[in-house]
Design an enzyme around this catalytic site. Structure first.
Site, PDB file in Angstrom:
ATOM      1  N   ASN A   1     -21.780  -6.743  -3.275  1.00  0.00           N
ATOM      2  CA  ASN A   1     -22.194  -6.667  -4.677  1.00  0.00           C
ATOM      3  C   ASN A   1     -20.944  -6.438  -5.516  1.00  0.00           C
ATOM      4  O   ASN A   1     -20.403  -5.332  -5.524  1.00  0.00           O
ATOM      5  CB  ASN A   1     -23.190  -5.505  -4.857  1.00  0.00           C
ATOM      6  N   TRP A   2     -20.523  -7.483  -6.189  1.00  0.00           N
ATOM      7  CA  TRP A   2     -19.269  -7.372  -6.951  1.00  0.00           C
ATOM      8  C   TRP A   2     -19.448  -6.643  -8.269  1.00  0.00           C
ATOM      9  O   TRP A   2     -18.470  -6.394  -8.977  1.00  0.00           O
ATOM     10  CB  TRP A   2     -18.697  -8.771  -7.217  1.00  0.00           C
ATOM     11  N   LYS A   3     -20.672  -6.367  -8.660  1.00  0.00           N
ATOM     12  CA  LYS A   3     -20.931  -5.748  -9.968  1.00  0.00           C
ATOM     13  C   LYS A   3     -20.224  -6.569 -11.055  1.00  0.00           C
ATOM     14  O   LYS A   3     -20.108  -7.782 -10.928  1.00  0.00           O
ATOM     15  CB  LYS A   3     -20.493  -4.280  -9.970  1.00  0.00           C
ATOM     16  N   HIS A  45     -31.214  -2.333  -8.924  1.00  0.00           N
ATOM     17  CA  HIS A  45     -30.033  -1.514  -8.584  1.00  0.00           C
ATOM     18  C   HIS A  45     -30.039  -0.260  -9.461  1.00  0.00           C
ATOM     19  O   HIS A  45     -30.423  -0.308 -10.632  1.00  0.00           O
ATOM     20  CB  HIS A  45     -28.761  -2.334  -8.810  1.00  0.00           C
ATOM     21  N   GLU A  55     -27.786   1.221 -10.990  1.00  0.00           N
ATOM     22  CA  GLU A  55     -27.022   1.115 -12.239  1.00  0.00           C
ATOM     23  C   GLU A  55     -27.864   0.457 -13.326  1.00  0.00           C
ATOM     24  O   GLU A  55     -27.763   0.813 -14.499  1.00  0.00           O
ATOM     25  CB  GLU A  55     -25.717   0.337 -11.983  1.00  0.00           C
ATOM     26  N   GLU A  66     -30.277   2.943  -1.168  1.00  0.00           N
ATOM     27  CA  GLU A  66     -29.003   3.327  -1.776  1.00  0.00           C
ATOM     28  C   GLU A  66     -29.152   4.667  -2.499  1.00  0.00           C
ATOM     29  O   GLU A  66     -29.552   4.702  -3.678  1.00  0.00           O
ATOM     30  CB  GLU A  66     -28.566   2.273  -2.801  1.00  0.00           C
ATOM     31  N   GLY A  74     -20.375   4.500  -4.955  1.00  0.00           N
ATOM     32  CA  GLY A  74     -19.055   4.565  -5.583  1.00  0.00           C
ATOM     33  C   GLY A  74     -18.414   5.938  -5.553  1.00  0.00           C
ATOM     34  O   GLY A  74     -17.437   6.185  -6.256  1.00  0.00           O
ATOM     35  N   SER A  78     -20.996   3.658  -0.668  1.00  0.00           N
ATOM     36  CA  SER A  78     -19.673   3.968  -0.101  1.00  0.00           C
ATOM     37  C   SER A  78     -19.505   3.474   1.331  1.00  0.00           C
ATOM     38  O   SER A  78     -18.869   4.151   2.156  1.00  0.00           O
ATOM     39  CB  SER A  78     -19.392   5.472  -0.208  1.00  0.00           C
ATOM     40  N   GLY A  92     -20.512  -2.363  -2.279  1.00  0.00           N
ATOM     41  CA  GLY A  92     -19.931  -2.561  -3.603  1.00  0.00           C
ATOM     42  C   GLY A  92     -18.417  -2.680  -3.524  1.00  0.00           C
ATOM     43  O   GLY A  92     -17.868  -3.733  -3.199  1.00  0.00           O
ATOM     44  N   GLY A  93     -17.726  -1.572  -3.767  1.00  0.00           N
ATOM     45  CA  GLY A  93     -16.261  -1.574  -3.868  1.00  0.00           C
ATOM     46  C   GLY A  93     -15.559  -2.271  -2.706  1.00  0.00           C
ATOM     47  O   GLY A  93     -14.602  -3.034  -2.918  1.00  0.00           O
TER      48      GLY A  93
HETATM   49  C1  PEP Z   1     -23.546  -0.835  -4.666  1.00  0.00           C
HETATM   50  O1  PEP Z   1     -23.031  -1.215  -5.707  1.00  0.00           O
HETATM   51  O2  PEP Z   1     -24.677  -1.226  -4.371  1.00  0.00           O
HETATM   52  C2  PEP Z   1     -22.785   0.066  -3.799  1.00  0.00           C
HETATM   53  C3  PEP Z   1     -23.337   0.504  -2.715  1.00  0.00           C
HETATM   54  O3  PEP Z   1     -21.496   0.403  -4.208  1.00  0.00           O
HETATM   55  P1  PEP Z   1     -20.374   1.125  -3.310  1.00  0.00           P
HETATM   56  O4  PEP Z   1     -20.343   0.435  -1.980  1.00  0.00           O
HETATM   57  O5  PEP Z   1     -19.110   0.921  -4.095  1.00  0.00           O
HETATM   58  O6  PEP Z   1     -20.766   2.547  -3.174  1.00  0.00           O
END
Ligand code: PEP
Length: 253
Positions: free
Chosen positions: A10-12, A96, A98, A168, A174, A213, A234-235
């Site tokens: 997930n590049w956001k 999500h 966010e 999640e 993050g 994470s 994500g990251g």
């Molecule tokens: C996400 O954006 O769904 C996520 C899990 O981010 P991260 O891996 O950066 O915690």
């Protein structure tokens, strides 16, 4: 029931078109490079067409980070499920945390988006998860079960079987903090039991991912658990070499 591991990036709101194309070149696997793992990348809408071309014949699937629940019309700024299909999308992330937080998405809207995505043969990746307060009060499992119920309640069993759920915990996204693999397994079991209560045997075939994470250093401990079928990342999906290594570490079944 055998469930293939699925790793979704997930590049956001990261990477413009040229950065996405550079990523695709670096990420492209050697023949057979991803082994027995399904891989998808969810870029911003603006990079989708370029990635569709860059990923042709690689086996890497495309996903979107959101979708609207109407197919066309006067909905300024929205993107419809048929537009995503047109761009070659297979998956769409829905609900999500966010978006729940910043765009105030409700369970009702999320349920509607899941239903519309399924009607268009997109695979929804439904995100659920508790915040830190709920976890500390011992209410995490109950909270997540209600989120799952609200998002899926209007679906048929066959439709439920086509949903991917991403657990999640909001406090792990993050932050570098993660639950233990045992805590995630407990939650994923509870999610599967919730779906089984609603839809019966299809719950055994449903893929349930962990997100929060996830890194190349910790992915293996999660996917070794019997009810964790992959990860939403994500990251760590933004750097091609790291994401490739993370996928390599997920080959445990
Ligand atoms: C996400 O954006 O769904 C996520 C899990 O981010 P991260 O891996 O950066 O915690």
């Amino acid at each position: 029931m055998e469930r293939k591991i699925l790793i979704v990036g997930n590049w956001k709101m990261n990477k413009d078109v040229s950065e996405a194309v550079v990523f695709a070149k670096e990420f492209y696997p050697e023949p057979g490079g991803f082994g027995d793992v399904d891989v998808a990348v969810c870029p911003p809408f603006t990079a989708m067409a370029a990635l569709k071309e860059a990923f042709t014949n690689t086996g890497i699937m495309l996903g979107a980070q959101n979708v609207f629940y109407e197919d066309r019309g006067a909905f300024t700024g929205e993107v419809s499920p048929s537009m995503l299909k047109d761009l070659g999308c297979k998956f769409v992330i829905i609900g999500h945390s966010e978006r729940r937080e910043h765009m105030k998405e409700t369970d009702k809207e999320i349920g509607r988006k899941v239903m519309v995505a399924l009607k268009h043969r997109l695979t929804p990746i439904l995100c659920v998860g508790e915040d830190l307060k709920q976890r500390e009060m011992g209410r995490a499992v109950g909270f997540v079960r209600v989120q799952v119920d609200k998002a899926l309640v209007d679906l048929s069993s066959e439709e439920m079987g086509r949903v991917v759920i991403a657990y999640e915990p909001v406090w792990a996204i993050g932050t570098g903090r993660t639950p233990t693999s045992g805590q995630v397994e407990e939650m994923c079991q509870a999610i599967r039991a919730t779906v089984a209560g609603m839809a019966g045997a299809v719950a055994q075939g449903m893929r349930i991912l962990y997100g929060g994470s996830v890194q190349k250093e910790n992915i293996a401990q999660f996917v070794q658990e019997p009810n964790i079928d992959g990860a939403l990342v994500g990251g760590a999906s933004l750097r091609a070499a790291d994401f490739r290594e993370l996928i390599a570490q997920a080959q445990v079944r």
